[in-house]
Design a protein around this motif. Sequence first.
Motif, PDB file in Angstrom:
ATOM      1  N   THR A  82       0.849  -1.193   0.000  1.00 57.01           N
ATOM      2  CA  THR A  82       0.000   0.000   0.000  1.00 57.01           C
ATOM      3  C   THR A  82       0.883   1.240   0.000  1.00 57.01           C
ATOM      4  OG1 THR A  82      -1.784  -1.109   1.203  1.00 57.01           O
ATOM      5  CG2 THR A  82      -1.762   1.306   1.255  1.00 57.01           C
ATOM      6  N   ILE A  83       0.703   2.079  -1.013  1.00 57.77           N
ATOM      7  CA  ILE A  83       1.485   3.316  -1.131  1.00 57.77           C
ATOM      8  C   ILE A  83       0.579   4.503  -0.824  1.00 57.77           C
ATOM      9  CG2 ILE A  83       2.889   4.765  -2.632  1.00 57.77           C
ATOM     10  CD1 ILE A  83       3.602   2.318  -4.243  1.00 57.77           C
ATOM     11  N   ALA A  84       1.028   5.384   0.044  1.00 63.43           N
ATOM     12  CA  ALA A  84       0.275   6.601   0.376  1.00 63.43           C
ATOM     13  C   ALA A  84       1.037   7.819  -0.121  1.00 63.43           C
ATOM     14  CB  ALA A  84       0.058   6.696   1.884  1.00 63.43           C
ATOM     15  N   VAL A  85       0.332   8.687  -0.837  1.00 64.82           N
ATOM     16  CA  VAL A  85       0.931   9.954  -1.274  1.00 64.82           C
ATOM     17  C   VAL A  85       0.338  11.074  -0.428  1.00 64.82           C
ATOM     18  CG1 VAL A  85       1.450   9.206  -3.609  1.00 64.82           C
ATOM     19  CG2 VAL A  85      -0.778  10.173  -3.140  1.00 64.82           C
ATOM     20  N   PHE A  86       1.215  11.872   0.141  1.00 60.71           N
ATOM     21  CA  PHE A  86       0.798  12.943   1.035  1.00 60.71           C
ATOM     22  C   PHE A  86       0.896  14.278   0.300  1.00 60.71           C
ATOM     23  CE2 PHE A  86       1.563   9.494   3.831  1.00 60.71           C
ATOM     24  CZ  PHE A  86       0.809   9.722   4.978  1.00 60.71           C
ATOM     25  N   GLY A  87      -0.267  14.814  -0.076  1.00 60.64           N
ATOM     26  CA  GLY A  87      -0.342  16.087  -0.767  1.00 60.64           C
ATOM     27  C   GLY A  87      -0.598  15.940  -2.247  1.00 60.64           C
ATOM     28  N   LEU A  88      -1.577  16.715  -2.754  1.00 63.28           N
ATOM     29  CA  LEU A  88      -1.891  16.738  -4.189  1.00 63.28           C
ATOM     30  C   LEU A  88      -1.837  18.148  -4.757  1.00 63.28           C
ATOM     31  CD1 LEU A  88      -4.981  14.302  -4.273  1.00 63.28           C
ATOM     32  CD2 LEU A  88      -2.598  13.754  -4.841  1.00 63.28           C
ATOM     33  N   SER A  89      -1.926  19.163  -3.932  1.00 62.12           N
ATOM     34  CA  SER A  89      -1.952  20.546  -4.415  1.00 62.12           C
ATOM     35  C   SER A  89      -0.560  20.964  -4.882  1.00 62.12           C
ATOM     36  CB  SER A  89      -2.443  21.489  -3.318  1.00 62.12           C
ATOM     37  OG  SER A  89      -1.578  21.440  -2.197  1.00 62.12           O
ATOM     38  N   PHE A  90      -0.469  22.121  -5.542  1.00 65.30           N
ATOM     39  CA  PHE A  90       0.814  22.517  -6.107  1.00 65.30           C
ATOM     40  C   PHE A  90       1.704  23.230  -5.099  1.00 65.30           C
ATOM     41  CE2 PHE A  90      -1.129  26.702  -6.996  1.00 65.30           C
ATOM     42  CZ  PHE A  90      -0.073  27.568  -6.790  1.00 65.30           C
ATOM     43  N   LYS A  91       1.148  23.595  -3.927  1.00 63.69           N
ATOM     44  CA  LYS A  91       1.953  24.211  -2.882  1.00 63.69           C
ATOM     45  C   LYS A  91       1.266  23.981  -1.539  1.00 63.69           C
ATOM     46  CE  LYS A  91       1.963  28.557  -2.192  1.00 63.69           C
ATOM     47  NZ  LYS A  91       2.241  29.996  -2.345  1.00 63.69           N
ATOM     48  N   PRO A  92       1.938  24.244  -0.422  1.00 59.14           N
ATOM     49  CA  PRO A  92       1.366  23.919   0.887  1.00 59.14           C
ATOM     50  C   PRO A  92       0.121  24.725   1.253  1.00 59.14           C
ATOM     51  CG  PRO A  92       3.742  24.266   1.041  1.00 59.14           C
ATOM     52  CD  PRO A  92       3.326  24.728  -0.306  1.00 59.14           C
ATOM     53  N   ASP A  93      -0.787  24.036   1.947  1.00 60.58           N
ATOM     54  CA  ASP A  93      -1.903  24.642   2.658  1.00 60.58           C
ATOM     55  C   ASP A  93      -2.917  25.362   1.777  1.00 60.58           C
ATOM     56  OD1 ASP A  93      -0.761  23.742   5.110  1.00 60.58           O
ATOM     57  OD2 ASP A  93       0.608  25.441   5.062  1.00 60.58           O
ATOM     58  N   ILE A  94      -3.069  24.915   0.528  1.00 64.18           N
ATOM     59  CA  ILE A  94      -4.124  25.413  -0.346  1.00 64.18           C
ATOM     60  C   ILE A  94      -4.755  24.213  -1.058  1.00 64.18           C
ATOM     61  CG2 ILE A  94      -3.012  27.657  -0.704  1.00 64.18           C
ATOM     62  CD1 ILE A  94      -2.163  26.647  -3.483  1.00 64.18           C
ATOM     63  N   ASP A  95      -5.867  24.471  -1.751  1.00 64.58           N
ATOM     64  CA  ASP A  95      -6.575  23.394  -2.460  1.00 64.58           C
ATOM     65  C   ASP A  95      -6.307  23.399  -3.957  1.00 64.58           C
ATOM     66  OD1 ASP A  95      -8.003  25.741  -3.138  1.00 64.58           O
ATOM     67  OD2 ASP A  95      -9.834  24.596  -3.444  1.00 64.58           O
ATOM     68  N   ASP A  96      -5.425  24.265  -4.422  1.00 67.64           N
ATOM     69  CA  ASP A  96      -5.222  24.504  -5.852  1.00 67.64           C
ATOM     70  C   ASP A  96      -4.405  23.364  -6.460  1.00 67.64           C
ATOM     71  OD1 ASP A  96      -4.889  25.546  -8.373  1.00 67.64           O
ATOM     72  OD2 ASP A  96      -4.409  27.569  -7.672  1.00 67.64           O
ATOM     73  N   LEU A  97      -4.998  22.637  -7.416  1.00 67.25           N
ATOM     74  CA  LEU A  97      -4.335  21.497  -8.050  1.00 67.25           C
ATOM     75  C   LEU A  97      -3.772  21.833  -9.431  1.00 67.25           C
ATOM     76  CD1 LEU A  97      -6.935  18.665  -7.247  1.00 67.25           C
ATOM     77  CD2 LEU A  97      -5.033  19.466  -5.838  1.00 67.25           C
ATOM     78  N   ARG A  98      -3.870  23.083  -9.862  1.00 61.49           N
ATOM     79  CA  ARG A  98      -3.470  23.434 -11.226  1.00 61.49           C
ATOM     80  C   ARG A  98      -1.976  23.203 -11.455  1.00 61.49           C
ATOM     81  NH1 ARG A  98      -5.584  29.426 -11.653  1.00 61.49           N
ATOM     82  NH2 ARG A  98      -4.855  29.366  -9.484  1.00 61.49           N
ATOM     83  N   GLU A  99      -1.673  22.472 -12.529  1.00 61.78           N
ATOM     84  CA  GLU A  99      -0.294  22.183 -12.922  1.00 61.78           C
ATOM     85  C   GLU A  99       0.504  21.574 -11.765  1.00 61.78           C
ATOM     86  OE1 GLU A  99       0.493  22.574 -16.042  1.00 61.78           O
ATOM     87  OE2 GLU A  99      -1.322  23.648 -16.565  1.00 61.78           O
ATOM     88  N   SER A 100      -0.158  20.828 -10.885  1.00 63.45           N
ATOM     89  CA  SER A 100       0.510  20.312  -9.690  1.00 63.45           C
ATOM     90  C   SER A 100       1.396  19.118 -10.017  1.00 63.45           C
ATOM     91  CB  SER A 100      -0.526  19.895  -8.646  1.00 63.45           C
ATOM     92  OG  SER A 100       0.095  19.195  -7.583  1.00 63.45           O
TER      93      SER A 100
END
Length: 433
Positions: A336-354
């Motif tokens: 089982t692999i867990a990825v921590f973080g999907l946004s393009f920078k810390p502490d926001i919800d913005d996934l653009r070009e991430s």
Amino acid sequence: MNPEAIAAKAPVRAQARFETVCVVGLGYIGLPTATAFALSRRQVIGVDINRNAVDTINRGGVHIVEPSLDVAVRTAVGGGYLRATTVPEPADAFLIAVPTPFGEGHKPDLRHVEAAARAIAPVLKRGDLVVLESTSPVGSTERLSRWLAEERGDLRFPHQAGEAPDVNIAYCPERVLPGHVMRELFENDRIIGGLTPACSERACELYGIFVKGDCIVSNARVAEMCKLTENAFRDVNIAFANELSMICETLQIDVWELIALANRHPRVNILQPGPGVGGHCIAVDPWFIVDGAPEQARLIRTAREVNDSKPGWVLERIEEAVQQAERDGRRREQLTIAVFGLSFKPDIDDLRESPALHIACELAARHPGPMLAVEPHISNLPGQLDRAEVSLVDPATALDRADIAVLLVDHRAFAEQAPPARLKIVDTRGLWT
């Protein structure tokens, strides 16, 4: 930040020439900008092709996450100063804040700007001002003027009439930091680049309605290049840090310790490496410079290539962790692999070009076993990851269930929980190392 306090701090100007403002594009820049004018008691018409966004705003809600924006929009709509629609309406000033992505071969794609120009053309009148805010390649404001002229042969534009056009046109790029938009929008200096000095003067009057920083006048081409330069500068410096991290991996050196020591030099300030570069600016804008001067932009092109290659390098490190687990007697499909973080920078919800999202998607396509995604700032997986073998979970669940933990974004929430010793860790941000 309290919206009433924002409006109260806005500078008071003698001119009242812009009573109605139309903002085309209600995304991460357009909606805050529309709200800033509305809090300054201008009638603001927000335009977007997204019906859900329009309906949400008209209910006093927001469709994007940005601190204080929800309160500001609710105040502006409730006060009768902001409303949204899908079709432009007559106004005194028009701001275009639509996306400017790149297409195949990293060629700038101005379709959205052209569509916005042709959409506002029918409602233009003599005395209006049109400002392009979208980050754009050099020469885009001139093209905007020509597109408008094609639609409105009865009006004269700056490229036709010089200092005496019927409609003034200028460029004014946004330069705000996600997570701090509702402060920086008011406080930061603005670069005003009119197609003529008169166009610049009118644009300064417009932004003077709410901007407390200086409005610095130049011409449109310099203003366009200034925005691109700011982001290319960041990109080049991030590329140095990212390249350094890959070199240190080869030489078996702790890059985080190395950077901390090097930065003790009084004239050295190395940035922190990561999984790549994301967002709607830094990952895109340097390519506009490369496209405009491909023979000269050698360093800028190389920096883009270094940063674009970093997600692939991270995937190689994950594969090494998987192979190590296999040598320890585990089957790949059981891991089982867990990825921590999907946004393009810390502490926001913005996934653009991430780059984090790109890595997660590639991993989901390659890994035969279960995968956990941890992103505290979203409630549903993005479409690219919405599949049976990927689950959106909280940090504690991921740390408990994972065999391999991949830290891609250094959200504050991740710093609060140390991973157990049994986990194999791929840390791209130095948070757990």
